[in-house]
Design a protein around this motif. Structure first.
Motif, PDB file in Angstrom:
ATOM      1  N   UNK A 230       0.697   5.474  -4.225  1.00  0.00           N
ATOM      2  CA  UNK A 230      -0.702   5.107  -4.450  1.00  0.00           C
ATOM      3  C   UNK A 230      -1.576   6.023  -3.597  1.00  0.00           C
ATOM      4  N   UNK A 231      -2.878   5.959  -3.872  1.00  0.00           N
ATOM      5  CA  UNK A 231      -3.820   6.739  -3.079  1.00  0.00           C
ATOM      6  C   UNK A 231      -4.441   5.885  -1.985  1.00  0.00           C
TER       7      UNK A 231
ATOM      8  N   UNK B 144      -6.068  -6.843   6.191  1.00  0.00           N
ATOM      9  CA  UNK B 144      -5.739  -5.974   5.051  1.00  0.00           C
ATOM     10  C   UNK B 144      -4.515  -6.461   4.275  1.00  0.00           C
ATOM     11  N   UNK B 145      -3.583  -7.079   4.987  1.00  0.00           N
ATOM     12  CA  UNK B 145      -2.338  -7.532   4.360  1.00  0.00           C
ATOM     13  C   UNK B 145      -2.320  -9.058   4.304  1.00  0.00           C
ATOM     14  N   UNK B 146      -1.804  -9.594   3.213  1.00  0.00           N
ATOM     15  CA  UNK B 146      -1.692 -11.040   3.045  1.00  0.00           C
ATOM     16  C   UNK B 146      -0.331 -11.381   2.459  1.00  0.00           C
ATOM     17  N   UNK B 147       0.332 -12.333   3.090  1.00  0.00           N
ATOM     18  CA  UNK B 147       1.625 -12.806   2.601  1.00  0.00           C
ATOM     19  C   UNK B 147       1.426 -14.150   1.915  1.00  0.00           C
ATOM     20  N   UNK B 148       2.104 -14.327   0.799  1.00  0.00           N
ATOM     21  CA  UNK B 148       2.095 -15.607   0.095  1.00  0.00           C
ATOM     22  C   UNK B 148       3.489 -15.849  -0.463  1.00  0.00           C
ATOM     23  N   UNK B 149       3.711 -17.040  -0.953  1.00  0.00           N
ATOM     24  CA  UNK B 149       5.013 -17.359  -1.528  1.00  0.00           C
ATOM     25  C   UNK B 149       4.847 -18.344  -2.663  1.00  0.00           C
TER      26      UNK B 149
ATOM     27  N   UNK C 220      -1.249  -5.863  -0.216  1.00  0.00           N
ATOM     28  CA  UNK C 220      -1.715  -4.832   0.709  1.00  0.00           C
ATOM     29  C   UNK C 220      -2.977  -4.199   0.133  1.00  0.00           C
ATOM     30  N   UNK C 221      -4.047  -4.291   0.871  1.00  0.00           N
ATOM     31  CA  UNK C 221      -5.332  -3.752   0.438  1.00  0.00           C
ATOM     32  C   UNK C 221      -5.772  -2.613   1.343  1.00  0.00           C
ATOM     33  N   UNK C 222      -6.688  -1.811   0.822  1.00  0.00           N
ATOM     34  CA  UNK C 222      -7.251  -0.689   1.590  1.00  0.00           C
ATOM     35  C   UNK C 222      -6.148   0.124   2.252  1.00  0.00           C
ATOM     36  N   UNK C 223      -5.180   0.504   1.475  1.00  0.00           N
ATOM     37  CA  UNK C 223      -4.019   1.198   2.021  1.00  0.00           C
ATOM     38  C   UNK C 223      -4.390   2.532   2.645  1.00  0.00           C
ATOM     39  N   UNK C 224      -3.671   2.876   3.687  1.00  0.00           N
ATOM     40  CA  UNK C 224      -3.889   4.109   4.435  1.00  0.00           C
ATOM     41  C   UNK C 224      -2.599   4.926   4.416  1.00  0.00           C
ATOM     42  N   UNK C 225      -2.714   6.229   4.607  1.00  0.00           N
ATOM     43  CA  UNK C 225      -1.491   7.046   4.656  1.00  0.00           C
ATOM     44  C   UNK C 225      -0.486   6.546   5.697  1.00  0.00           C
ATOM     45  N   UNK C 226      -0.971   5.988   6.788  1.00  0.00           N
ATOM     46  CA  UNK C 226      -0.061   5.489   7.820  1.00  0.00           C
ATOM     47  C   UNK C 226       0.664   4.207   7.413  1.00  0.00           C
ATOM     48  N   UNK C 227       0.312   3.643   6.273  1.00  0.00           N
ATOM     49  CA  UNK C 227       1.065   2.511   5.741  1.00  0.00           C
ATOM     50  C   UNK C 227       2.302   2.956   4.972  1.00  0.00           C
ATOM     51  N   UNK C 228       2.461   4.243   4.808  1.00  0.00           N
ATOM     52  CA  UNK C 228       3.651   4.771   4.135  1.00  0.00           C
ATOM     53  C   UNK C 228       4.900   4.355   4.895  1.00  0.00           C
ATOM     54  N   UNK C 229       5.810   3.682   4.194  1.00  0.00           N
ATOM     55  CA  UNK C 229       7.009   3.155   4.844  1.00  0.00           C
ATOM     56  C   UNK C 229       7.899   2.522   3.788  1.00  0.00           C
TER      57      UNK C 229
ATOM     58  N   UNK D  70      11.751  -1.509  -0.263  1.00  0.00           N
ATOM     59  CA  UNK D  70      11.055  -0.820  -1.347  1.00  0.00           C
ATOM     60  C   UNK D  70      10.077   0.165  -0.703  1.00  0.00           C
ATOM     61  N   UNK D  71      10.030   1.376  -1.242  1.00  0.00           N
ATOM     62  CA  UNK D  71       9.254   2.449  -0.636  1.00  0.00           C
ATOM     63  C   UNK D  71       7.810   2.416  -1.125  1.00  0.00           C
ATOM     64  N   UNK D  72       6.901   2.452  -0.162  1.00  0.00           N
ATOM     65  CA  UNK D  72       5.475   2.580  -0.451  1.00  0.00           C
ATOM     66  C   UNK D  72       4.999   3.905   0.133  1.00  0.00           C
ATOM     67  N   UNK D  73       4.411   4.727  -0.697  1.00  0.00           N
ATOM     68  CA  UNK D  73       3.878   6.005  -0.247  1.00  0.00           C
ATOM     69  C   UNK D  73       2.385   6.040  -0.553  1.00  0.00           C
ATOM     70  N   UNK D  74       1.596   6.286   0.490  1.00  0.00           N
ATOM     71  CA  UNK D  74       0.144   6.327   0.338  1.00  0.00           C
ATOM     72  C   UNK D  74      -0.320   7.754   0.583  1.00  0.00           C
ATOM     73  N   UNK D  75      -0.894   8.357  -0.435  1.00  0.00           N
ATOM     74  CA  UNK D  75      -1.369   9.735  -0.293  1.00  0.00           C
ATOM     75  C   UNK D  75      -2.839   9.743   0.128  1.00  0.00           C
ATOM     76  N   UNK D  76      -3.193  10.790   0.840  1.00  0.00           N
ATOM     77  CA  UNK D  76      -4.581  10.887   1.350  1.00  0.00           C
ATOM     78  C   UNK D  76      -5.499  11.582   0.357  1.00  0.00           C
TER      79      UNK D  76
END
Length: 117
Positions: free
Chosen positions: A11-12, A66-71, A82-91, A111-117
């Motif tokens: 994602x961006x 920015x992050x919210x957990x639910x079940x 996960x909202x307003x994602x930042x490149x440093x959230x890449x993990x 699961x891999x999340x990659x945030x591009x700048x």
């Protein structure tokens, strides 16, 4: 116990993403569920967790707001919004089953999340 995480991707910066984790092989409502993440070259870190009845949730200070957990106990599934994602959230994001005192009893495959700048 199996924890199947999904929803990761590329994602961006500024985008939102929701991860899901389907649990099986356990009495889901017995456990607190959580999320951890591990960025490239860094230690694994706590993201947040939620009580068995969703009555309480805790988050890493840096992620609050920015992050919210639910079940959904009917679906044996825990989510990470996960909202307003930042490149440093890449993990790689892992869902976990937490036992007594917050100890992690089981890890999912990630699961891999990659945030591009």
């Amino acid at each position: 116990v199996q924890l199947q995480a999904s929803g990761g991707g590329l994602v961006q910066a500024g985008d939102s993403l929701r991860l899901s984790c389907a649990a099986s092989g356990l009495t889901f409502t017995t456990y607190r569920m959580g999320w951890f993440r591990q960025a490239p070259g860094k230690e694994r870190e706590f993201v947040g967790s939620i009580s068995w009845n969703a009555g309480s949730a805790h988050y890493a200070d840096s992620l609050k707001g920015r992050f919210t957990i639910s079940r959904d106990n009917a679906k044996n599934t825990v989510y990470l919004q996960m909202n307003s994602l930042k490149p440093e959230d890449t993990a790689v994001y892992y869902c976990v089953v937490q036992g007594v005192s917050g100890r992690v009893d089981y890890w999912g495959q990630g699961t891999l999340v990659t945030v591009s700048s």
